[in-house]
Design a protein around this motif. Structure first.
Motif, PDB file in Angstrom:
ATOM      1  N   ASP A   1      -2.319  -8.973   9.147  1.00  0.00           N
ATOM      2  CA  ASP A   1      -1.037  -8.269   9.223  1.00  0.00           C
ATOM      3  C   ASP A   1      -0.453  -8.104   7.818  1.00  0.00           C
ATOM      4  O   ASP A   1       0.646  -8.580   7.511  1.00  0.00           O
ATOM      5  CB  ASP A   1      -0.054  -9.049  10.115  1.00  0.00           C
ATOM      6  CG  ASP A   1      -0.578  -9.204  11.529  1.00  0.00           C
ATOM      7  OD1 ASP A   1      -1.314  -8.307  11.987  1.00  0.00           O
ATOM      8  OD2 ASP A   1      -0.266 -10.219  12.176  1.00  0.00           O
ATOM      9  N   LEU A   2      -1.156  -7.383   6.961  1.00  0.00           N
ATOM     10  CA  LEU A   2      -0.802  -7.305   5.535  1.00  0.00           C
ATOM     11  C   LEU A   2       0.510  -6.572   5.283  1.00  0.00           C
ATOM     12  O   LEU A   2       1.155  -6.789   4.257  1.00  0.00           O
ATOM     13  CB  LEU A   2      -1.921  -6.621   4.740  1.00  0.00           C
ATOM     14  CG  LEU A   2      -3.029  -7.533   4.237  1.00  0.00           C
ATOM     15  CD1 LEU A   2      -3.881  -8.049   5.389  1.00  0.00           C
ATOM     16  CD2 LEU A   2      -3.904  -6.805   3.239  1.00  0.00           C
ATOM     17  N   LYS A   3       0.877  -5.683   6.204  1.00  0.00           N
ATOM     18  CA  LYS A   3       2.077  -4.873   5.982  1.00  0.00           C
ATOM     19  C   LYS A   3       3.340  -5.660   6.293  1.00  0.00           C
ATOM     20  O   LYS A   3       4.446  -5.220   6.010  1.00  0.00           O
ATOM     21  CB  LYS A   3       2.049  -3.620   6.879  1.00  0.00           C
ATOM     22  CG  LYS A   3       0.916  -2.668   6.582  1.00  0.00           C
ATOM     23  CD  LYS A   3       1.210  -1.846   5.332  1.00  0.00           C
ATOM     24  CE  LYS A   3       0.022  -0.977   4.939  1.00  0.00           C
ATOM     25  NZ  LYS A   3      -0.043  -0.709   3.510  1.00  0.00           N
ATOM     26  N   ASP A   4       3.153  -6.808   6.920  1.00  0.00           N
ATOM     27  CA  ASP A   4       4.301  -7.541   7.447  1.00  0.00           C
ATOM     28  C   ASP A   4       4.427  -8.927   6.805  1.00  0.00           C
ATOM     29  O   ASP A   4       4.942  -9.853   7.422  1.00  0.00           O
ATOM     30  CB  ASP A   4       4.122  -7.665   8.974  1.00  0.00           C
ATOM     31  CG  ASP A   4       5.336  -8.259   9.663  1.00  0.00           C
ATOM     32  OD1 ASP A   4       6.454  -8.018   9.173  1.00  0.00           O
ATOM     33  OD2 ASP A   4       5.157  -8.984  10.663  1.00  0.00           O
ATOM     34  N   CYS A   5       3.943  -9.052   5.558  1.00  0.00           N
ATOM     35  CA  CYS A   5       4.022 -10.378   4.932  1.00  0.00           C
ATOM     36  C   CYS A   5       4.106 -10.262   3.413  1.00  0.00           C
ATOM     37  O   CYS A   5       3.863  -9.195   2.858  1.00  0.00           O
ATOM     38  CB  CYS A   5       2.799 -11.213   5.313  1.00  0.00           C
ATOM     39  SG  CYS A   5       1.241 -10.656   4.617  1.00  0.00           S
ATOM     40  N   PHE A   6       4.485 -11.365   2.772  1.00  0.00           N
ATOM     41  CA  PHE A   6       4.403 -11.439   1.313  1.00  0.00           C
ATOM     42  C   PHE A   6       3.036 -11.999   0.935  1.00  0.00           C
ATOM     43  O   PHE A   6       2.609 -13.026   1.471  1.00  0.00           O
ATOM     44  CB  PHE A   6       5.501 -12.325   0.749  1.00  0.00           C
ATOM     45  CG  PHE A   6       6.851 -11.683   0.795  1.00  0.00           C
ATOM     46  CD1 PHE A   6       7.117 -10.558   0.030  1.00  0.00           C
ATOM     47  CD2 PHE A   6       7.848 -12.177   1.614  1.00  0.00           C
ATOM     48  CE1 PHE A   6       8.366  -9.944   0.076  1.00  0.00           C
ATOM     49  CE2 PHE A   6       9.085 -11.573   1.668  1.00  0.00           C
ATOM     50  CZ  PHE A   6       9.349 -10.456   0.896  1.00  0.00           C
ATOM     51  N   ILE A   7       2.383 -11.332   0.013  1.00  0.00           N
ATOM     52  CA  ILE A   7       1.043 -11.726  -0.420  1.00  0.00           C
ATOM     53  C   ILE A   7       1.176 -12.594  -1.673  1.00  0.00           C
ATOM     54  O   ILE A   7       1.900 -12.220  -2.605  1.00  0.00           O
ATOM     55  CB  ILE A   7       0.203 -10.462  -0.710  1.00  0.00           C
ATOM     56  CG1 ILE A   7       0.051  -9.645   0.579  1.00  0.00           C
ATOM     57  CG2 ILE A   7      -1.153 -10.827  -1.290  1.00  0.00           C
ATOM     58  CD1 ILE A   7      -0.484  -8.243   0.363  1.00  0.00           C
ATOM     59  N   PRO A   8       0.512 -13.753  -1.715  1.00  0.00           N
ATOM     60  CA  PRO A   8       0.613 -14.608  -2.900  1.00  0.00           C
ATOM     61  C   PRO A   8       0.281 -13.824  -4.181  1.00  0.00           C
ATOM     62  O   PRO A   8      -0.589 -12.948  -4.188  1.00  0.00           O
ATOM     63  CB  PRO A   8      -0.411 -15.718  -2.628  1.00  0.00           C
ATOM     64  CG  PRO A   8      -0.449 -15.812  -1.142  1.00  0.00           C
ATOM     65  CD  PRO A   8      -0.295 -14.394  -0.661  1.00  0.00           C
ATOM     66  N   CYS A   9       1.000 -14.145  -5.251  1.00  0.00           N
ATOM     67  CA  CYS A   9       1.038 -13.289  -6.443  1.00  0.00           C
ATOM     68  C   CYS A   9      -0.286 -13.202  -7.194  1.00  0.00           C
ATOM     69  O   CYS A   9      -0.668 -12.112  -7.642  1.00  0.00           O
ATOM     70  CB  CYS A   9       2.148 -13.788  -7.361  1.00  0.00           C
ATOM     71  SG  CYS A   9       3.733 -13.795  -6.512  1.00  0.00           S
ATOM     72  N   THR A  10      -1.014 -14.312  -7.344  1.00  0.00           N
ATOM     73  CA  THR A  10      -2.258 -14.250  -8.123  1.00  0.00           C
ATOM     74  C   THR A  10      -3.307 -13.370  -7.443  1.00  0.00           C
ATOM     75  O   THR A  10      -3.822 -12.434  -8.068  1.00  0.00           O
ATOM     76  CB  THR A  10      -2.786 -15.674  -8.416  1.00  0.00           C
ATOM     77  OG1 THR A  10      -1.790 -16.366  -9.171  1.00  0.00           O
ATOM     78  CG2 THR A  10      -4.074 -15.642  -9.214  1.00  0.00           C
ATOM     79  N   PRO A  11      -3.638 -13.605  -6.159  1.00  0.00           N
ATOM     80  CA  PRO A  11      -4.617 -12.710  -5.531  1.00  0.00           C
ATOM     81  C   PRO A  11      -4.134 -11.266  -5.420  1.00  0.00           C
ATOM     82  O   PRO A  11      -4.933 -10.331  -5.548  1.00  0.00           O
ATOM     83  CB  PRO A  11      -4.835 -13.327  -4.140  1.00  0.00           C
ATOM     84  CG  PRO A  11      -3.758 -14.328  -3.953  1.00  0.00           C
ATOM     85  CD  PRO A  11      -3.299 -14.743  -5.287  1.00  0.00           C
ATOM     86  N   ASN A  12      -2.829 -11.081  -5.241  1.00  0.00           N
ATOM     87  CA  ASN A  12      -2.280  -9.718  -5.216  1.00  0.00           C
ATOM     88  C   ASN A  12      -2.528  -9.038  -6.568  1.00  0.00           C
ATOM     89  O   ASN A  12      -2.893  -7.860  -6.624  1.00  0.00           O
ATOM     90  CB  ASN A  12      -0.783  -9.780  -4.903  1.00  0.00           C
ATOM     91  CG  ASN A  12      -0.271  -8.538  -4.181  1.00  0.00           C
ATOM     92  OD1 ASN A  12      -1.057  -7.665  -3.812  1.00  0.00           O
ATOM     93  ND2 ASN A  12       1.033  -8.470  -3.998  1.00  0.00           N
TER      94      ASN A  12
END
Lengths: 322, 322
Positions: free
Chosen positions: A159-170
């Motif tokens: 559910d990538l559109k509905d969450c904050f993605i950790p900064c390093t992998p992003n």
């Protein structure tokens, strides 16, 4: 829209067609992060034109006074100020109890002027602290580090559109995008399974439709696994562990390592290297990130990206009258 | 303690040493599930001796009246009764609104006699429903299906001791344990990335220290990937997709598929097959689960396991006076 950096990388890559590549294209995190910051700066200006006086708000909560934490926090506050984010730093004394830290988190959760809240780790306290519990007390809507269970659960289940993605992998994904190499259908290999790098990196590559292999300290045939990777992301925490002759010719190599090794030629007596042996790897990879100046600057840029994203949601809610 | 089934599988495997294996050992889910149920039955009796009259409580919430859901629910209620779990079935009419379903979930969350709450999917309602929202309304402490974001987040980041594990992959791990083959350091391949099978299966194998590759519909070289697997778990939803000649000799093959294919020799006109072509795969695998009678019965057994685990936590809390 293709960025200038991306275009220039593609042209360099195109120039190598037909002949055996001898030196990898270096993917600069400094340049890419600068482009991200410019884009965010414009977006914040746009927000201010929509709602006069509005600024995205970021709060960094620190417990204690570790020198390394102070450095990281300064970098975050500086980047935020440059973009137009209203960034605040709240430092609790190292005598603070866990309950006091939790109380602070809850009161910041309730503050409508703060759109992003990060708890600087490690917690430097004389009292026992459960970092998991404190991280999970941050409201999922303000968890711009993407470290709470709820955000991790959404990311891991797609559910990538509905969450904050950790900064390093992003940031790693942004660097991969900059190479122009498509991820779907590719063999990706991630070394490491930490909460802040390896595990979410697996999720991002998987949901970008790569076939993903996760390797770690218990992997028996690491060079063989690495040799299959079209895209390799390394977050192992071991200096120069990945050697050039392990790599598949032309691979995209993203190095998340930050290791200090002795170097008597330096005044400080040491230098910073990644988890990849750059000199040999750049003879074989298609694209490679340097250390320093690769993934590092992207992490801070992506924290700003998440904060602006959170503020955007907040504004949309206001506009919808919610 | 090594179970009898496990011991018998090991002896069969040992008998094949030195010679080329010609037929795989069939790992029976029926037998393993029966052993799990016996163990749980004893555990429930023990709980009742600790707290007189106590029984683990399970509630299955259904919306509407789908025939297939009714069958699955019956199987769950029957298994629960056999173990000594107090299982209840709450059926809301298909005219129920999402708010009414959410209200039911919240009131069951608050009921101390219910230790496990599952929402039977799909929701059969004439009104719009957001299954994600309803699944996530279940208290994480009662989410014995392990489908909420919080439980998924904990599992994906390696906090296995502090979460409910989805029943099908949990059952697959139990079957792998029964083979006596150790997972750590092995190459595992998972086909599929669904929330209830593939994604949590990846997590379980990874945190059991396998090197894990996740394949899916966008994987380009599936036979090659499968050929590297010491342990293969298939949750693809495609009848007999994995062929025997794809497999690595001696692999452990766990088949989560349940597919109906036409068969004019059957009275019903069809038969049930897995995602693996059993006849050819069993000529090459070391261990293989049948369909039916493999993973299927384990799913219900693991739901009982999670319910008893939840009741155990509840009892410990009572004993601690919390």
């Amino acid at each position: 829209m293709m960025s200038l950096v991306c275009l220039s990388l593609r042209l360099r890559a195109a120039g190598c067609h037909g002949s055996r590549r001898s030196v990898a294209t270096v993917v600069s995190g400094n340049k890419t992060a600068s482009l991200v910051r410019q884009r965010l700066q414009m977006e914040v200006q746009e927000m201010r034109s929509v709602l006069s006086g509005f600024r995205p708000g970021l709060l960094v909560l620190q417990v204690g006074d570790r020198a390394d934490s102070n450095l990281y926090i300064s970098a975050k506050l500086r980047a935020a100020a440059q973009i137009g984010i209203d960034a605040k730093h709240l430092r609790l004394p190292s005598s603070a109890t866990q309950d006091q830290v939790l109380q602070s988190v809850l009161s910041i959760n309730a503050d409508p002027a703060v759109h992003g809240l990060i708890v600087q780790l490690p917690l430097d306290s004389v009292n026992p602290m459960d970092p998991e519990r404190i991280t999970n007390a941050v409201s999922p809507e303000k968890d711009v580090d993407g470290l709470s269970c709820i955000n991790a659960g959404k990311l891991s289940r797609g559910d990538l559109k509905d969450c904050f993605i950790p900064c390093t992998p992003n940031g790693c994904m942004e660097l991969i995008r900059q190479t122009g190499v498509s991820v779907a259908g590719k063999q990706a290999v991630v070394i490491g399974r930490s909460k802040i790098v390896g595990a979410p990196m697996h999720d991002l590559l998987l949901w970008s439709n790569a076939t993903v292999t996760t390797c770690h300290s218990k992997t028996l045939d690491l060079p063989e696994q690495v040799g299959r990777a079209d895209i390799l992301v390394v977050g192992a925490g071991r200096a120069e562990m990945v050697r050039g002759d392990w790599l598949k010719e032309g691979a995209v190599v993203i190095d998340c390592g930050i290791n200090h090794i002795p170097d008597e030629r330096k005044l400080s007596g040491h230098r910073v290297v990644g988890d990849v042996h750059f000199a040999s790897a750049s003879q074989r990879a298609g694209f490679i990130t340097p250390v320093p100046g690769g993934v590092g600057p992207m992490t801070v840029a992506m924290l700003m990206e998440n904060t602006v994203q959170s503020a955007r949601h907040f504004l949309l809610k206001i506009q919808a009258g919610g």
